[in-house]
Every structure is written in C-alpha cells, then in structure tokens.
Design an enzyme around this catalytic site. Structure first.
Site, PDB file in Angstrom:
ATOM      1  N   ASP A 261       8.270   3.914   0.135  1.00 13.85           N
ATOM      2  CA  ASP A 261       7.974   3.102   1.313  1.00 13.85           C
ATOM      3  C   ASP A 261       9.125   2.163   1.655  1.00 13.85           C
ATOM      4  OD1 ASP A 261       5.649   3.956   2.398  1.00 13.85           O
ATOM      5  OD2 ASP A 261       4.421   2.256   1.788  1.00 13.85           O
ATOM      6  N   ASP A 414      -6.356  -1.396  -6.876  1.00 13.33           N
ATOM      7  CA  ASP A 414      -6.704  -0.858  -8.188  1.00 13.33           C
ATOM      8  C   ASP A 414      -8.064  -1.378  -8.656  1.00 13.33           C
ATOM      9  OD1 ASP A 414      -5.765  -3.417  -8.348  1.00 13.33           O
ATOM     10  OD2 ASP A 414      -4.177  -2.993  -9.789  1.00 13.33           O
TER      11      ASP A 414
END
Length: 687
Positions: A261, A414
């Site tokens: 990214d 997460d």
C-alpha cells in the site's frame, strides 16, 4: 489540617538524652570540648577520653568534603539535565502534534491552581500558621496580615468541607478499580504458573504429513496462502519477504501475496524488484498494489481476499512487514488444524530482535512478554479465546468468511475479527513455543502513536460490538467475559485508574491532606504488581523501578486514546505506520552465503537484459542509495507530559513541606520521568 513538619529530624537522626560532660585537659595543646550526648563521630572512642582539637578539625573537614562532593554531584546532574533540556529546545523541529487538547487544558488548569495554592501555603508556613504549632487566633499587627490570616482560615475550611469529600469519593472509586484489576492480574499469573507446573500446551499427535504413498505425500499438505501487508516499509521489506520465501512448504501448495500500500513510487520499485528476484528463483509469489487505498490494513487484506484464486486455499498466514518467520513456521502451526474442525486461529508468539537496543525497548519487552506469556497463553488454554495480534498467525479461511471477513470500521481489525469469530463459535490456540522475530519501536514518538492506536481502537470496537455481543447466542459466561474482562477491565479500567489515581488524585491530595492516599496504595501494591508483570522476563528485573514509573507516564497517552475511542473523537480512526529500524536478525546472518552469490546472479541478469530493464536496474540502485543516506533526527516536545511533570514536581515540593517521605520520593521520581519523556529523552529520536 496539614501534617506538621519538624525539619530538625532531617539532620538529628538519633536524639539521645544524657547529662552533659565537661572534660578538662592539662596539656595546653588540648582544648575544652563540651559533649551533649554520644556524638556519632566519637562513638568508636572511649567515652572517658577527650578529643584532640586537630582530630576534631579533621573530622569536620571530612564531613565538609563529603557535603561539598554531594552538592557538586547534584549540581553536575542538574547541569547535565539543563544542558539536555537546552539542546532539545534548540534542536527540536517543533512541538509534537497533540491529541486531546481538552485533556491538556484540564492538566494545565490543575497546574496553575497547584502553583497558586503552593505559593499561598508557603507564605502561611513562614507566618508560622501551617506546619509548626499553629495558633490561628492570634492577633495581627497589620490589617494585611489579618486579612491574609482570614483568607487562610477560609481556605482551610473550604478545603475540608468542599474539596476533600469529592476527592475522597473519586479516590475510593479508583482504589476499588485498582484492587479489582490487581486481583485479575494475580489470577492470570496463577493460571500461568499452573500451566507451567502441569506442562499444559497444544500438542500435535504424530506426523500429520506422513503417508504411505510417496506420490501422495505432497498432496497431504493443505493449500496455504501467505499475506505480507506493508505500507512504505523501506527499512524491513527485504528481510521480511526473504524470510517468508524460505518457509519450508511444497511450492505448489503455497502462494505468497505481497500487499503493498506504499504511496512512495521509489519504495514500490524496490518491493517489485524483490518480488521479481524471488519469483525467478521459483517461488510462487505475486505483488499487489491498490490504487484506492481505503480502510488501512483491513482494506488491504480484504482486497487481497477477494481474488478468485483464494477459493483454492484452505488457510491464510499473515505477517507484518517487520516479521521474519522461521522456515518451519507452517509445519509448527498448520498441523493443529487437522482433525479439529472448530479451530479457527493458531497464534504464534512474538520475539524481538532489538529488545536490548535502549531503555524504551527493554521496557516494551517487559510488557509484551507478560502479554504473550501470561494473558494470551492463559486465555488460550482456559477459554480458547484471545485477541488476535494481527500478525504471526494462521487463520482458517472458512472462519474468516463465516465471521464477515475483514471490516474497515476500526483501526484494530485483528481484534474485530477475533471477537466476531468467537461469537460464531470458533476456537483459538496460542503457541507459546513458536516464536517469530520482529521489531519493537525504538523511538518514543513511534511507540506513542502505536499505543494510541492500540488503546483507542478497542474502545471504538466496544461501542460497535456491544449490541452484537448482547444479541449473540453464546453462553452468558462468554458474554460476561467479553464485556467485563476483555473490554472493560483490561482495555478501559486500567488506563482510567492509572492516570486518574497516580497522575491527578495523588498530586492533588498533597494540597488537600484531608484526602491523603494510604501508603500501601502508593508503594506496596504497585511494586508487587510490577514484580508480577516482570516475572515472564526475569532478566529485566533490574528495570523494575523505571518500568513502574514509565507505565504511569504512558497512562496519559493510553487514557487520552481510550477517551477518544469511547466517544468517537477525531483521532480514534487514525492509522500511522509504526516506524521501523530494519534491525538484522540471526536469519539474516545465516543468509550471508546467499548474498555472496547475489552479484553473480545480477551479472547474469545484466547479460540477458534489454536496455529498458537496465535503466530500471539503475533506478533501483539509485533508490537504495537514497535509502542509505543519513537523515537528521528530529526532537519532539510533548506538552501534556511536560505539564504533568511540573504538576507532580510542584506536588513533591508541597509533600516535602509536609515531611511525607514516600509521597515525596514517588512524586519526585515520577515528575522527573514525565520531564524526561516530555523532552523526548527516552529511546531513539525519529528520523
């Protein structure tokens, strides 16, 4: 009334009463010495003997020399500290961007009030009203003194009737929270001791990849997808890709996705070249770059999972850009999924290549060792649930899909997927023996931003997940564990009471002695809890005092992050990539032989390359040269930490006037710690 002060106790340790003795000497070289009691300097000598005047002079000179040496040492330390402060103020590149301006204003208000009250009470002290034997009704010789005396009496009355009760109530509330959290921490430690004593850990039965038919042995390995999400990771991309490409797994059963990214084109070129190099070696690795970079890491992972070829894979392993797994990582983790259809996640432990780099990394190592050794391991054994650490774990792709996949609603994707998978009935396993090398932040700026994200995200997630938890079909025990223990106690209560009790209430009680905190709360319990925290890292035991002080200092950042996440403030959805240093690991050293052959391979590439490819290679060399050029380090100034430092040091002066020993030392050392952190004197400076 404030506690009384008797400064004479500072220099008269052992006051002994007795009859004064006068010793007369006939020798003219002796003088007459009057001894009132047994002086410490004369104790080794018989009491019936006098002292030579020269001996007395030498004793006094020795004492004076020690006093001068002590004063000189203190002056040297103070001068060095002032020099460091001046250096930071001159070389700094501006004040660090502050999150939570309201909190800074509140702390500044407390500081101004504390300074005003301290000045007021110092004047009262010199008038003899405060710390000696006060007589508040004596007449005054002037109108000003009479007016000041009336104001002081009014302050004492107002303090006792209106300020002390709310401070007592808030301190008692924080004490209850502190004791509850201490009990939880002790239970976790007892659970860890039981696991160690009984040698409880997940085990693999037999060889899951062993089959009688040699031709089918490769087919017995499941299809595994490995993802390496990264964003502008110039320092660590090479060693991470290299470590993942050396994982021992059949090549036709493994696919590596490098999810880049980066918005820096030079870094994109470098990562592409690294992927191309390993692709030429026969590794099944691909490079992906998103044009629309939304959702941070969650958006990156979600985009990669939407590829058509992902449906052919059963498991996915995730490694952040600074993680370097061992070649046998998949063989130690994937077999746990066999014959265990309810297992959704296998999490490995982190190991740190730079844990001894500086004091900041050592203190982080203490916290993270306790997190993995105690929290993750105990929750994994007794509850089959814990928060996914975002990396160094293997997921069953079916569990991800049934739980809704990666969502972009928080910065803790997460923890989000772990909670949703737990509500869907999936179980987790934590492997404390499987370790993956990584880095911890070496600068306070990077660590501060990381901790802000780690503490604002859970509170933001709690707001979003609370309705789903209450409506889920899991047992009431699991709901209570998620709400009370996982979110409230360990994510909200801990930063709240740590900041409120030790950074706000404690200094205020120095000016409001009617609400003074007990000694066991300031000294004994925190030290005991710090000892429990440091047990998983016994080599760090000499750093127990800096650890205790630094954790209280970090409570400012954690409290501010918790409030911003709970109330959806602007900084709650902010992701800043943690700065890496790119430290070499043992695996890098073992790969030295491979690097020696790199020049030969590059020569072969040059011989068969076209003119355009040679231009690209030249550009890559230039980008790598730019990456190695030194950059001037920036020094930051943190206003909230500095303001709290002055507040605590002001309270320590007030405690000194009240002769409160433990309170004074705690406030003094805590204030100095805030000062060092506020001036960015801990850890490395950011490049």
């Amino acid at each position: 009334m404030a506690p009384r002060l008797d400064f004479s106790s500072w220099w008269v340790k052992d006051t002994q009463k007795g009859t004064p003795v006068v010793v007369k000497m006939e020798n003219p070289s002796f003088s007459v010495v009057e001894i009132n009691g047994a002086d410490a300097a004369f104790r080794p000598v018989e009491k019936n003997r006098g002292k030579n005047a020269k001996q007395v002079t030498w004793v006094l000179l020795l004492k004076a020399h020690r006093a001068v040496g002590c004063v000189a040492w203190l002056a040297t330390v103070l001068w060095d500290l002032l020099g460091a402060i001046k250096k930071r103020l001159i070389q700094r590149q501006g004040v660090a961007a502050e999150k939570g301006k309201l909190l800074f204003r509140i702390i500044s208000l407390f500081l101004v009030i504390s300074l005003a009250v301290l000045a007021f009470e110092v004047v009262a002290y010199f008038q003899g009203w405060h710390f000696g034997n006060p007589n508040l009704h004596i007449p005054h010789t002037s109108d000003f003194e009479r007016l000041f005396h009336m104001a002081y009496v009014a302050w004492l009355t107002f303090r006792a009737e209106y300020i002390a009760p709310p401070i007592k109530a808030l301190s008692n509330f924080c004490i209850v929270l502190f004791l509850i959290q201490s009990v939880d921490r002790m239970l976790l430690c007892f659970g860890c001791f039981w696991i160690k004593f009984r040698k409880v850990k997940p085990r693999i039965n037999g060889d899951p990849f062993k089959v009688d038919d040699v031709e089918q042995s490769v087919c017995n390995y499941p299809m595994v997808l490995v993802q390496i999400p990264m964003c502008n990771e110039r320092e660590v991309y090479e060693q991470s890709i290299s470590a993942v490409c050396q994982i021992d797994w059949p090549r036709d059963r493994l696919l590596i996705q490098v999810l880049d990214d980066s918005d820096d084109e030079s870094i994109q070129w470098l990562i592409k070249a690294e992927v191309s190099k390993w692709n030429q070696k026969g590794i099944n690795i691909i490079y992906r770059h998103r044009l629309i970079r939304t959702g941070y890491k969650a958006g990156n992972l979600n985009s990669a999972m939407s590829c058509d070829y992902v449906k052919d894979y059963e498991f996915v392993a995730i490694f952040d850009a600074d993680f370097q797994p061992n070649p046998d990582f998949l063989k130690q983790t994937v077999p746990h999924f066999k014959d265990n259809p309810e297992l959704g996640l296998v999490q490995a432990r982190w190991s740190y290549v730079n844990k001894d780099e500086n004091l900041l990394t050592r203190l982080q190592n203490i916290n993270l060792c306790f997190h993995f050794e105690v929290e993750q391991q105990v929750n994994g054994v007794f509850l089959n649930f814990f928060g996914f650490n975002g990396t160094a774990g293997v997921w069953r792709i079916k569990a991800l899909e049934e739980s809704g996949g990666w969502l972009e609603r928080t910065t803790v994707e997460d923890m989000d997927i772990a909670v949703r998978a737990h509500l869907n009935g999936w179980k987790f396993i934590f492997l404390n023996d499987v370790k993956v090398l990584c880095e911890v932040p070496e600068s306070y700026e990077a660590y501060r931003k990381q901790q802000h994200r780690w503490h604002s995200g859970p509170m933001q997630l709690f707001r979003l997940c609370l309705p789903a938890i209450l409506k889920s079909k899991v047992s009431p025990w699991k709901k209570a564990n998620l709400i009370l223990l996982f979110f409230l106690l360990r994510k909200l209560i801990l930063p709240f009471y740590s900041f409120t009790l030790f950074c706000i209430i404690l200094p205020l009680t120095m000016f409001v002695p009617e609400a003074e905190l007990p000694l066991w709360l300031i000294c004994y319990v925190p030290v005991f809890m710090s000892i429990l925290n440091i047990l998983p890292a016994p080599k760090s035991f000499p750093f127990i005092v800096p650890y205790l002080l630094f954790e209280n200092t970090m409570s400012v950042t954690k409290f501010n992050a918790m409030v911003s996440g709970l109330f959806q403030l602007g900084s709650s959805y902010e992701w800043i990539v943690t700065k890496k240093a790119g430290r070499s690991s043992e695996s890098d050293l073992l790969a030295a032989a491979e690097r020696e052959t790199k020049s030969i391979e590059q020569q072969k590439i040059h011989r068969g390359a076209s003119e355009s490819e040679l231009v690209e290679l030249q550009q890559l060399k230039e980008h790598k040269a730019e990456a190695t050029t030194p950059v001037k380090k920036a020094n930051k100034i943190y206003k909230k930490e500095l303001t709290l430092a002055f507040l605590l040091l002001t309270a320590s002066v007030r405690s000194l006037l009240s002769a409160q020993g433990v309170h004074f030392y705690f406030l003094l050392f805590q204030g100095v710690t805030f000062l060092l952190v506020g001036l960015d004197l801990i850890g490395e400076q950011m490049s």
